[in-house]
Design a protein around this motif. Structure first.
Motif, PDB file in Angstrom:
ATOM      1  N   GLY A   4      -3.347   9.899   2.186  1.00  0.00           N
ATOM      2  CA  GLY A   4      -2.342   9.958   3.580  1.00  0.00           C
ATOM      3  C   GLY A   4      -2.033   8.340   3.916  1.00  0.00           C
ATOM      4  O   GLY A   4      -1.453   8.429   5.063  1.00  0.00           O
ATOM      5  N   THR A   5      -1.923   7.496   3.067  1.00  0.00           N
ATOM      6  CA  THR A   5      -1.475   6.305   3.688  1.00  0.00           C
ATOM      7  C   THR A   5      -0.191   6.282   3.908  1.00  0.00           C
ATOM      8  O   THR A   5       0.097   5.953   5.256  1.00  0.00           O
ATOM      9  CB  THR A   5      -1.558   5.050   2.420  1.00  0.00           C
ATOM     10  N   THR A   6       0.771   6.766   3.050  1.00  0.00           N
ATOM     11  CA  THR A   6       2.017   6.826   3.572  1.00  0.00           C
ATOM     12  C   THR A   6       2.488   8.151   4.445  1.00  0.00           C
ATOM     13  O   THR A   6       3.079   7.924   5.410  1.00  0.00           O
ATOM     14  CB  THR A   6       2.997   7.136   2.090  1.00  0.00           C
ATOM     15  N   VAL A  62       0.981  17.967  -0.458  1.00  0.00           N
ATOM     16  CA  VAL A  62       0.172  18.412  -1.725  1.00  0.00           C
ATOM     17  C   VAL A  62      -0.580  17.486  -2.407  1.00  0.00           C
ATOM     18  O   VAL A  62      -0.073  16.580  -2.865  1.00  0.00           O
ATOM     19  CB  VAL A  62       1.223  19.347  -2.707  1.00  0.00           C
ATOM     20  N   GLU A  63      -1.799  18.033  -2.799  1.00  0.00           N
ATOM     21  CA  GLU A  63      -2.821  16.964  -3.501  1.00  0.00           C
ATOM     22  C   GLU A  63      -3.697  17.525  -4.455  1.00  0.00           C
ATOM     23  O   GLU A  63      -4.324  18.640  -3.804  1.00  0.00           O
ATOM     24  CB  GLU A  63      -3.408  15.944  -2.398  1.00  0.00           C
ATOM     25  N   ARG A  65       0.714  -1.105  -0.047  1.00  0.00           N
ATOM     26  CA  ARG A  65      -0.219   0.048   0.079  1.00  0.00           C
ATOM     27  C   ARG A  65       0.996   1.445  -0.034  1.00  0.00           C
ATOM     28  O   ARG A  65       0.148   2.274  -0.278  1.00  0.00           O
ATOM     29  CB  ARG A  65      -0.922   0.025   1.318  1.00  0.00           C
ATOM     30  N   SER A  66       1.947   1.130   0.343  1.00  0.00           N
ATOM     31  CA  SER A  66       3.080   2.390   0.573  1.00  0.00           C
ATOM     32  C   SER A  66       4.400   1.990  -0.138  1.00  0.00           C
ATOM     33  O   SER A  66       5.041   1.105   0.413  1.00  0.00           O
ATOM     34  CB  SER A  66       3.098   2.594   1.999  1.00  0.00           C
ATOM     35  N   ILE A 123       8.167  18.002 -12.784  1.00  0.00           N
ATOM     36  CA  ILE A 123       7.646  18.529 -11.415  1.00  0.00           C
ATOM     37  C   ILE A 123       8.434  18.292 -10.304  1.00  0.00           C
ATOM     38  O   ILE A 123       8.703  19.289  -9.366  1.00  0.00           O
ATOM     39  CB  ILE A 123       6.346  17.573 -11.242  1.00  0.00           C
ATOM     40  N   SER A 145      -2.358  12.105  -1.847  1.00  0.00           N
ATOM     41  CA  SER A 145      -3.622  11.262  -1.843  1.00  0.00           C
ATOM     42  C   SER A 145      -4.316  11.023  -0.468  1.00  0.00           C
ATOM     43  O   SER A 145      -4.403  12.411   0.076  1.00  0.00           O
ATOM     44  CB  SER A 145      -3.055   9.902  -2.134  1.00  0.00           C
ATOM     45  N   TYR A 174       5.427  16.550   0.783  1.00  0.00           N
ATOM     46  CA  TYR A 174       5.100  15.411  -0.272  1.00  0.00           C
ATOM     47  C   TYR A 174       4.140  15.787  -1.196  1.00  0.00           C
ATOM     48  O   TYR A 174       2.898  16.271  -0.836  1.00  0.00           O
ATOM     49  CB  TYR A 174       4.478  14.579   1.103  1.00  0.00           C
ATOM     50  N   GLN A 206       2.597  11.137 -13.102  1.00  0.00           N
ATOM     51  CA  GLN A 206       2.155  11.905 -14.321  1.00  0.00           C
ATOM     52  C   GLN A 206       3.579  11.707 -15.208  1.00  0.00           C
ATOM     53  O   GLN A 206       4.348  11.464 -14.943  1.00  0.00           O
ATOM     54  CB  GLN A 206       2.015  13.360 -13.704  1.00  0.00           C
ATOM     55  N   ALA A 232      -3.504  21.762  -4.153  1.00  0.00           N
ATOM     56  CA  ALA A 232      -2.750  22.370  -5.220  1.00  0.00           C
ATOM     57  C   ALA A 232      -2.108  21.443  -6.282  1.00  0.00           C
ATOM     58  O   ALA A 232      -2.180  20.250  -5.888  1.00  0.00           O
ATOM     59  CB  ALA A 232      -1.562  23.216  -4.439  1.00  0.00           C
ATOM     60  N   ASP A 243       5.183  11.162  -5.469  1.00  0.00           N
ATOM     61  CA  ASP A 243       4.396  10.051  -6.058  1.00  0.00           C
ATOM     62  C   ASP A 243       3.155  10.466  -6.714  1.00  0.00           C
ATOM     63  O   ASP A 243       2.193  10.503  -6.164  1.00  0.00           O
ATOM     64  CB  ASP A 243       4.308   9.298  -4.837  1.00  0.00           C
TER      65      ASP A 243
HETATM   66  C1  LIG Z   1      -0.240   6.962  -6.454  1.00  0.00           C
HETATM   67  S1  LIG Z   1      -1.354   8.301  -5.685  1.00  0.00           S
HETATM   68  C2  LIG Z   1      -0.103   8.536  -4.316  1.00  0.00           C
HETATM   69  C3  LIG Z   1      -0.315   7.553  -3.294  1.00  0.00           C
HETATM   70  C4  LIG Z   1       0.409   8.288  -1.782  1.00  0.00           C
HETATM   71  N1  LIG Z   1       1.563   8.692  -2.270  1.00  0.00           N
HETATM   72  C5  LIG Z   1       0.564   7.203  -0.824  1.00  0.00           C
HETATM   73  O1  LIG Z   1       1.553   6.374  -0.707  1.00  0.00           O
HETATM   74  O2  LIG Z   1      -0.303   7.066   0.113  1.00  0.00           O
HETATM   75  C6  LIG Z   1      -1.020   9.580  -6.634  1.00  0.00           C
HETATM   76  C7  LIG Z   1      -1.390  11.125  -6.170  1.00  0.00           C
HETATM   77  O3  LIG Z   1      -1.101  11.923  -6.709  1.00  0.00           O
HETATM   78  C8  LIG Z   1      -1.974  12.867  -6.987  1.00  0.00           C
HETATM   79  N2  LIG Z   1      -1.478  13.932  -8.143  1.00  0.00           N
HETATM   80  C9  LIG Z   1      -1.281  13.766  -9.423  1.00  0.00           C
HETATM   81  N3  LIG Z   1      -0.993  14.551 -10.178  1.00  0.00           N
HETATM   82  C10 LIG Z   1      -0.850  15.743  -9.158  1.00  0.00           C
HETATM   83  C11 LIG Z   1      -0.423  16.893  -9.411  1.00  0.00           C
HETATM   84  N4  LIG Z   1       0.066  17.485 -10.354  1.00  0.00           N
HETATM   85  N5  LIG Z   1      -0.254  17.568  -8.218  1.00  0.00           N
HETATM   86  C12 LIG Z   1      -0.632  17.195  -6.935  1.00  0.00           C
HETATM   87  N6  LIG Z   1      -1.043  15.827  -6.781  1.00  0.00           N
HETATM   88  C13 LIG Z   1      -1.204  14.981  -7.981  1.00  0.00           C
HETATM   89  C14 LIG Z   1      -3.341  12.044  -7.484  1.00  0.00           C
HETATM   90  O4  LIG Z   1      -4.653  12.800  -7.155  1.00  0.00           O
HETATM   91  C15 LIG Z   1      -3.175  10.755  -6.487  1.00  0.00           C
HETATM   92  O5  LIG Z   1      -3.834  11.144  -5.351  1.00  0.00           O
END
Ligand SMILES: C[S@@+](CC[C@H](N)C(=O)[O-])C[C@H]1O[C@@H](n2cnc3c(N)ncnc32)[C@H](O)[C@@H]1O
Length: 227
Positions: free
Chosen positions: A87-89, A105-106, A57-58, A159, A85, A81, A153, A130, A150
């Motif tokens: 907030g799992t990790t 940031v999400e 999951r993380s 980024i 998402s 970070y 994209q 954001a 993570d």
């Molecule tokens: C794979 S998930 C992340 C899982 C998280 N890192 C964890 O381990 O708990 C990817 C996340 O990145 C977000 N995301 C994608 N593009 C983004 C951007 N340009 N700015 C901020 N968040 C973005 C998505 O909405 C998604 O929630």
């Protein structure tokens, strides 16, 4: 005299600051005892409650299971970070960085609402709605110790480098999803191109293939060159 049952000898070993291993499973000390965040198992060991950290999951837990060598997260670290998402990790980082700050940031409103709920119990999490492509929108965060990303994209390396310019981290952790990048190239080619771009700013200390925890994902550990 009766021989002690072997289970008495099983230990909870601290393998990195705030990261524990017990019977081959990873744990962090639960900052909010009694509460599980994503359905993970809670374990009471010698009067202390731990949360199991699931490598499926993380990605950070997956990287630890795959022999991560560097773990600069400390009690008072300041972490940015990207791609928080729900907030799992981040929840496990919040168990580790107890006196520090984790700016999450999400982009998705649905995800950030879950993160806001998590932050009600955990004061070291600061949710930011954001787009990580526009670091100027949250530049008031200031300099950070660690940049973690993570976002899955196509322009994930751009980024990461854009945020590096603004927040000047010493350390970078990048989960690279090659599948989201350019389907005309192999994962190895995409890794190579990404590493070339990153190496202008960072020393690449470790590259981990996250398989079997995540498919077509590399996890890169980076240290900024100009510090
Ligand atoms: C794979 S998930 C992340 C899982 C998280 N890192 C964890 O381990 O708990 C990817 C996340 O990145 C977000 N995301 C994608 N593009 C983004 C951007 N340009 N700015 C901020 N968040 C973005 C998505 O909405 C998604 O929630």
């Amino acid at each position: 005299m009766l021989k002690k049952h072997p289970r008495f000898y099983k230990t909870m070993e601290e393998i990195f600051p705030g990261v524990y291993e017990h019977e081959k499973r990873l744990y962090t000390k639960n900052l909010v005892p009694g509460k599980s965040v994503y359905g993970e198992r809670l374990l009471n060991y010698k009067g202390v409650e731990y949360r199991e950290w699931d490598p499926f999951r993380s990605k950070l837990a997956g990287a630890i299971k795959k022999s991560l060598n560097y773990f600069p997260f400390e009690k008072d670290s300041k972490v940015l970070y990207l791609g928080a998402s729900t907030g799992t990790t981040i929840s496990h980082l919040s168990d580790i960085v107890t006196d520090g700050e984790i700016y999450g940031v999400e982009l998705s409103k649905r995800m950030i609402m879950e993160l806001v709920k998590l932050a009600e119990d955990r004061e070291n999490i600061i949710p930011i709605l954001a787009d990580a492509r526009m670091p100027q929108e949250y530049e008031e965060v200031g300099k950070v110790d660690i940049l973690y990303q993570d976002v899955a994209q196509p322009d994930q390396v751009d980024i990461f480098l854009k945020n590096t310019e603004v927040f000047k981290p010493e350390w970078g952790f990048l989960a690279l999803k090659t599948q989201s990048m350019d389907i005309s190239k192999t994962p190895e080619q995409l890794l190579d191109i990404s590493q070339q771009q990153l190496s202008k700013k960072y020393d690449i200390l470790q590259t981990i293939d996250l398989n079997p925890f995540d498919k077509m994902h590399y996890f890169l550990v980076l240290r900024r060159k100009d510090i």
